[in-house]
Each structure stands twice: as structure tokens, then as C-alpha cells.
Design a protein around this motif. Structure first.
Motif, PDB file in Angstrom:
ATOM      1  N   ALA A   1       1.192  -1.359  -0.058  1.00 52.73           N
ATOM      2  CA  ALA A   1      -0.462   0.254  -0.105  1.00 52.73           C
ATOM      3  C   ALA A   1       1.257   1.050   0.524  1.00 52.73           C
ATOM      4  O   ALA A   1       0.743   2.329  -0.590  1.00 52.73           O
ATOM      5  CB  ALA A   1      -1.495  -0.306   1.331  1.00 52.73           C
ATOM      6  N   VAL A   2       2.348   1.302   0.211  1.00 50.77           N
ATOM      7  CA  VAL A   2       2.474   2.134   0.963  1.00 50.77           C
ATOM      8  C   VAL A   2       3.412   2.828  -0.536  1.00 50.77           C
ATOM      9  O   VAL A   2       3.774   3.886  -0.652  1.00 50.77           O
ATOM     10  CB  VAL A   2       3.615   1.726   1.588  1.00 50.77           C
ATOM     11  CG1 VAL A   2       5.038   3.240   1.820  1.00 50.77           C
ATOM     12  CG2 VAL A   2       3.492   1.903   3.291  1.00 50.77           C
ATOM     13  N   GLN A   3       3.949   1.856  -1.292  1.00 56.03           N
ATOM     14  CA  GLN A   3       4.459   1.148  -2.389  1.00 56.03           C
ATOM     15  C   GLN A   3       3.523   2.199  -3.837  1.00 56.03           C
ATOM     16  O   GLN A   3       3.900   3.413  -3.816  1.00 56.03           O
ATOM     17  CB  GLN A   3       5.120   0.351  -3.389  1.00 56.03           C
ATOM     18  CG  GLN A   3       5.757   0.877  -4.601  1.00 56.03           C
ATOM     19  CD  GLN A   3       5.023   0.552  -6.062  1.00 56.03           C
ATOM     20  OE1 GLN A   3       4.243   0.095  -5.462  1.00 56.03           O
ATOM     21  NE2 GLN A   3       5.665   1.580  -6.535  1.00 56.03           N
ATOM     22  N   GLN A   4       1.881   1.855  -3.672  1.00 54.78           N
ATOM     23  CA  GLN A   4       1.280   2.553  -4.812  1.00 54.78           C
ATOM     24  C   GLN A   4       0.638   3.976  -3.997  1.00 54.78           C
ATOM     25  O   GLN A   4       0.963   4.434  -5.050  1.00 54.78           O
ATOM     26  CB  GLN A   4       0.299   1.546  -4.514  1.00 54.78           C
ATOM     27  CG  GLN A   4       0.387   0.231  -4.619  1.00 54.78           C
ATOM     28  CD  GLN A   4       0.283   0.676  -6.366  1.00 54.78           C
ATOM     29  OE1 GLN A   4      -0.493   1.159  -7.285  1.00 54.78           O
ATOM     30  NE2 GLN A   4       1.368  -0.506  -7.115  1.00 54.78           N
ATOM     31  N   LEU A   5       1.221   4.018  -2.843  1.00 56.91           N
ATOM     32  CA  LEU A   5       0.441   5.427  -1.986  1.00 56.91           C
ATOM     33  C   LEU A   5       1.568   6.895  -3.504  1.00 56.91           C
ATOM     34  O   LEU A   5       1.243   7.823  -3.268  1.00 56.91           O
ATOM     35  CB  LEU A   5      -0.107   5.616  -0.684  1.00 56.91           C
ATOM     36  CG  LEU A   5       0.945   6.021   0.315  1.00 56.91           C
ATOM     37  CD1 LEU A   5       1.203   7.011   0.507  1.00 56.91           C
ATOM     38  CD2 LEU A   5       0.430   5.031   1.672  1.00 56.91           C
TER      39      LEU A   5
ATOM     40  N   PRO B   1       0.414   4.891  -9.539  1.00 62.04           N
ATOM     41  CA  PRO B   1      -0.598   5.614  -9.980  1.00 62.04           C
ATOM     42  C   PRO B   1      -1.594   6.930  -9.510  1.00 62.04           C
ATOM     43  O   PRO B   1      -2.196   5.828  -8.215  1.00 62.04           O
ATOM     44  CB  PRO B   1      -1.436   5.521 -10.946  1.00 62.04           C
ATOM     45  CG  PRO B   1      -1.349   4.262 -10.924  1.00 62.04           C
ATOM     46  CD  PRO B   1      -0.032   4.445  -9.572  1.00 62.04           C
ATOM     47  N   VAL B   2      -2.404   7.664  -9.819  1.00 61.43           N
ATOM     48  CA  VAL B   2      -3.660   8.039  -8.211  1.00 61.43           C
ATOM     49  C   VAL B   2      -4.388   7.773  -8.779  1.00 61.43           C
ATOM     50  O   VAL B   2      -5.050   7.970 -10.185  1.00 61.43           O
ATOM     51  CB  VAL B   2      -3.053   9.244  -8.454  1.00 61.43           C
ATOM     52  CG1 VAL B   2      -4.624  10.538  -7.823  1.00 61.43           C
ATOM     53  CG2 VAL B   2      -2.011  10.532  -8.229  1.00 61.43           C
ATOM     54  N   SER B   3      -5.136   7.318  -8.340  1.00 59.98           N
ATOM     55  CA  SER B   3      -6.281   6.005  -8.873  1.00 59.98           C
ATOM     56  C   SER B   3      -7.144   6.013  -7.357  1.00 59.98           C
ATOM     57  O   SER B   3      -7.463   5.399  -6.531  1.00 59.98           O
ATOM     58  CB  SER B   3      -5.815   4.751  -9.410  1.00 59.98           C
ATOM     59  OG  SER B   3      -7.168   4.215  -9.620  1.00 59.98           O
ATOM     60  N   ALA B   4      -8.344   5.788  -7.640  1.00 64.42           N
ATOM     61  CA  ALA B   4      -9.465   5.587  -6.616  1.00 64.42           C
ATOM     62  C   ALA B   4      -9.046   3.890  -5.990  1.00 64.42           C
ATOM     63  O   ALA B   4      -9.609   3.415  -5.034  1.00 64.42           O
ATOM     64  CB  ALA B   4     -11.058   5.579  -7.280  1.00 64.42           C
ATOM     65  N   VAL B   5      -8.259   3.077  -6.878  1.00 62.33           N
ATOM     66  CA  VAL B   5      -8.337   1.954  -6.610  1.00 62.33           C
ATOM     67  C   VAL B   5      -6.494   1.751  -5.292  1.00 62.33           C
ATOM     68  O   VAL B   5      -7.604   1.372  -4.446  1.00 62.33           O
ATOM     69  CB  VAL B   5      -7.514   0.904  -7.423  1.00 62.33           C
ATOM     70  CG1 VAL B   5      -7.136   0.173  -7.417  1.00 62.33           C
ATOM     71  CG2 VAL B   5      -8.407   0.824  -8.480  1.00 62.33           C
ATOM     72  N   CYS B   6      -6.230   2.668  -5.424  1.00 56.55           N
ATOM     73  CA  CYS B   6      -5.601   3.439  -4.216  1.00 56.55           C
ATOM     74  C   CYS B   6      -6.101   4.762  -3.141  1.00 56.55           C
ATOM     75  O   CYS B   6      -5.807   5.077  -2.912  1.00 56.55           O
ATOM     76  CB  CYS B   6      -4.093   2.524  -4.285  1.00 56.55           C
ATOM     77  SG  CYS B   6      -3.160   3.545  -2.528  1.00 56.55           S
ATOM     78  N   PRO B   7      -7.201   4.355  -3.191  1.00 54.88           N
ATOM     79  CA  PRO B   7      -7.499   5.689  -2.125  1.00 54.88           C
ATOM     80  C   PRO B   7      -6.319   6.921  -1.679  1.00 54.88           C
ATOM     81  O   PRO B   7      -6.179   7.955  -1.820  1.00 54.88           O
ATOM     82  CB  PRO B   7      -8.461   5.579  -1.693  1.00 54.88           C
ATOM     83  CG  PRO B   7      -9.696   3.973  -2.090  1.00 54.88           C
ATOM     84  CD  PRO B   7      -8.399   3.343  -1.902  1.00 54.88           C
ATOM     85  N   ALA B   8      -5.409   6.534  -0.798  1.00 58.58           N
ATOM     86  CA  ALA B   8      -4.462   6.904  -0.267  1.00 58.58           C
ATOM     87  C   ALA B   8      -3.286   7.374  -1.288  1.00 58.58           C
ATOM     88  O   ALA B   8      -2.244   8.741  -0.391  1.00 58.58           O
ATOM     89  CB  ALA B   8      -3.210   5.940   0.958  1.00 58.58           C
ATOM     90  N   SER B   9      -3.170   6.704  -2.785  1.00 59.68           N
ATOM     91  CA  SER B   9      -2.857   7.908  -3.525  1.00 59.68           C
ATOM     92  C   SER B   9      -3.027   9.176  -3.473  1.00 59.68           C
ATOM     93  O   SER B   9      -1.837   9.840  -4.475  1.00 59.68           O
ATOM     94  CB  SER B   9      -2.841   6.846  -4.907  1.00 59.68           C
ATOM     95  OG  SER B   9      -4.205   6.624  -5.358  1.00 59.68           O
ATOM     96  N   VAL B  10      -4.019   9.992  -3.739  1.00 62.06           N
ATOM     97  CA  VAL B  10      -4.571  10.741  -4.056  1.00 62.06           C
ATOM     98  C   VAL B  10      -3.365  12.417  -2.646  1.00 62.06           C
ATOM     99  O   VAL B  10      -3.734  13.195  -3.043  1.00 62.06           O
ATOM    100  CB  VAL B  10      -5.976  11.424  -3.591  1.00 62.06           C
ATOM    101  CG1 VAL B  10      -6.145  11.465  -1.849  1.00 62.06           C
ATOM    102  CG2 VAL B  10      -6.618  12.566  -3.745  1.00 62.06           C
TER     103      VAL B  10
END
Length: 261
Positions: free
Chosen positions: A206-210, A214-223
Motif C-alpha cells: 500500500a505504501v508503494q502504491q500511495l 498512479p493516483v487512482s481510486a483503486v488506492c484511495p491513499a494515492s490521492v
């Protein structure tokens, strides 16, 4: 986004407390955003120790919770207001009357959500918001697929979330409420400083994704990548999948002390 990789959980807790303390030093009546879960606990304990030592006072501060279960009795020990009372309020000198959460027992939940948004606005907004992140990239109870512009609202908890939280309810999934009220992603983004704490290998993906995905609703924290002032505090395990972790270490080690968090 500033990514800070620290040797262990205690150092992460110390850094999180320092980020909050810096806001309070500049503004003694700072508005704090509080998260539940295991990740913030070391931050709260360190804040409590600083208050006990006379190094910090939160007596003039106000605070808002990220979320609350719907329909859980007010005196239930796993209600998030009760958790914050136990894990934060009792450790520091904040006035309990100045700590507010969404009203999960309201007759009109939609109206309660609007009232909570208004209360945050009336307080002048949140100065520093403490966050954790779920292993699937959720923040607060904004699960994957949540609108990145969402506001405080009612959400249905997924089966996985209820299973994960069953450990707080004697292992009984059915005892975990099926709904919650949560600040939306858009609400969270209005805080002036976001401090996210992640610990352990289970949060590494999750940390790598956020941080790097990419900024995406698949990973809300990425916003959080779109916010102008974000501090991500990690232990070595949570940082283990970051491609640029050496860069993050280098930039933090060379940061002027006067900049703070």
C-alpha cells in the motif's frame, strides 16, 4: 510529499509526535485530526509523555476524529470515540469536550454528516491530520473505489474490513457494525498538513502504491500525492517496496533542521 524512513516504530512515533508538536508550538489552539488503529498509538504515547514532562500542552487544542461506527452503543469500548478517549485523551491535557467525532447514533445520518463537515469548517479546518493506511490502500473508511472528492458520509464496510476488525470484537465478525460514518477523501485533503504513519511489512505494498503508484481510486491513499504538504513516516519494513527509498533517505538526511516537518 516528504517520505521519511526511520529505523523502528519508536522513532516513527517520535517523529509523528514532533510533527504535531511543531504545529502546536506555532498555534497553541491548533485543530488536530485524529486517527484510530494501531499505527498512531506510538504517536499518542509520545505526545502523552511530552505533556507529562511539561514540554507540550494541548489544553487549547480542538480535535476531530476521522470516522465512527454506525449504531454502536455510546459506551461500547470499541467505538472510536471510546478508543480515542482511552488511547489519546487520557494521556494528554486536551479538554475532552473539545474532541468530536461523527455521530454514529444520529437518527438522521445524512444530516449528521453535513453537521460534522460544518463543525470542521467552523473550527477553521484541520491544521494537522494524522492518518494510517490500510493494506488495500484505504484511508479512514474510504475503501478502494471511493470517490477522491468525497465528503463525510455513510459507508458500508466490506466483508474483509469486518473480518480484519473482528479481533476487536472477540473474534465475532457479526459483532462488527456493517456501516460507518467517515470523513471523505475530499474532506481529508482540506487539512493543511497530512501526517501518515505506516508500520510493518503488511503495509509495504500500500505504501508503494500511495507514494509511487498512479493516483487512482483503486488506492484511495494515492490521492495524497496531490496535497501540497504530506509527511509519510515509515519504518524499514513498510518502506521495503519503495523503488526510490535510497533517495528518500538521502533527502531527509540532508534536510535543514530549521525546516521541521
Amino acid at each position: 510529499m516528504e517520505v521519511v524512513i526511520l529505523p523502528d516504530e519508536d522513532r516513527v512515533g517520535l517523529a509523528g509526535a514532533e510533527a504535531i508538536a511543531q504545529h502546536v508550538a506555532r498555534r497553541p489552539d491548533a485543530v488536530l485530526g485524529l486517527a484510530t488503529g494501531s499505527s498512531p498509538l506510538r504517536v499518542y504515547r509520545e505526545l502523552g509523555q511530552q505533556v507529562t514532562r511539561g514540554e507540550l500542552s494541548l489544553a487549547q487544542c480542538r480535535a476531530f476524529l476521522l470516522d465512527e461506527y454506525v449504531g454502536l452503543a455510546a459506551d461500547h469500548p470499541e467505538g472510536y470515540r471510546a478508543v480515542i478517549e482511552r488511547e489519546f485523551v487520557q494521556l494528554v491535557d486536551i479538554d475532552p469536550a473539545n474532541v468530536r467525532g461523527p455521530d454514529g447514533l444520529a437518527h438522521d445520518l445524512s444530516a449528521a454528516c453535513l453537521a460534522y463537515e460544518q463543525a470542521i469548517a467552523d473550527a477553521g479546518g484541520v491544521d494537522v491530520q494524522l492518518l494510517g493506511v490500510g493494506s488495500d490502500g484505504h484511508i479512514a473508511f474510504n475503501e478502494p473505489g471511493s470517490s477522491l472528492a468525497s465528503r463525510t458520509r455513510i459507508k458500508t464496510l466490506t466483508a474483509l474490513t469486518r473480518q480484519d476488525n473482528a479481533r476487536f470484537f472477540g473474534g465475532e465478525v457479526e459483532a462488527v457494525p456493517a456501516h460507518c460514518l467517515t470523513q471523505g477523501v475530499g474532506t481529508i485533503l482540506q487539512a493543511r498538513h497530512l501526517v501518515l504513519v505506516a508500520l510493518g511489512e503488511g503495509k509495504a505494498h500500500a505504501v508503494q502504491q500511495l507514494v509511487e503508484g498512479p493516483v487512482s481510486a483503486v488506492c484511495p491513499a494515492s490521492v495524497l500525492q496531490l496535497h501540497p504538504h504530506v509527511t509519510v513516516l515509515l519504518d524499514e519494513a513498510a518502506a521495503s517496496r519503495l523503488e526510490l527509498r535510497d533517495y528518500y533517505r538521502e533527502t531527509f538526511s540532508g534536510k535543514p533542521a530549521w525546516q521541521g516537518f
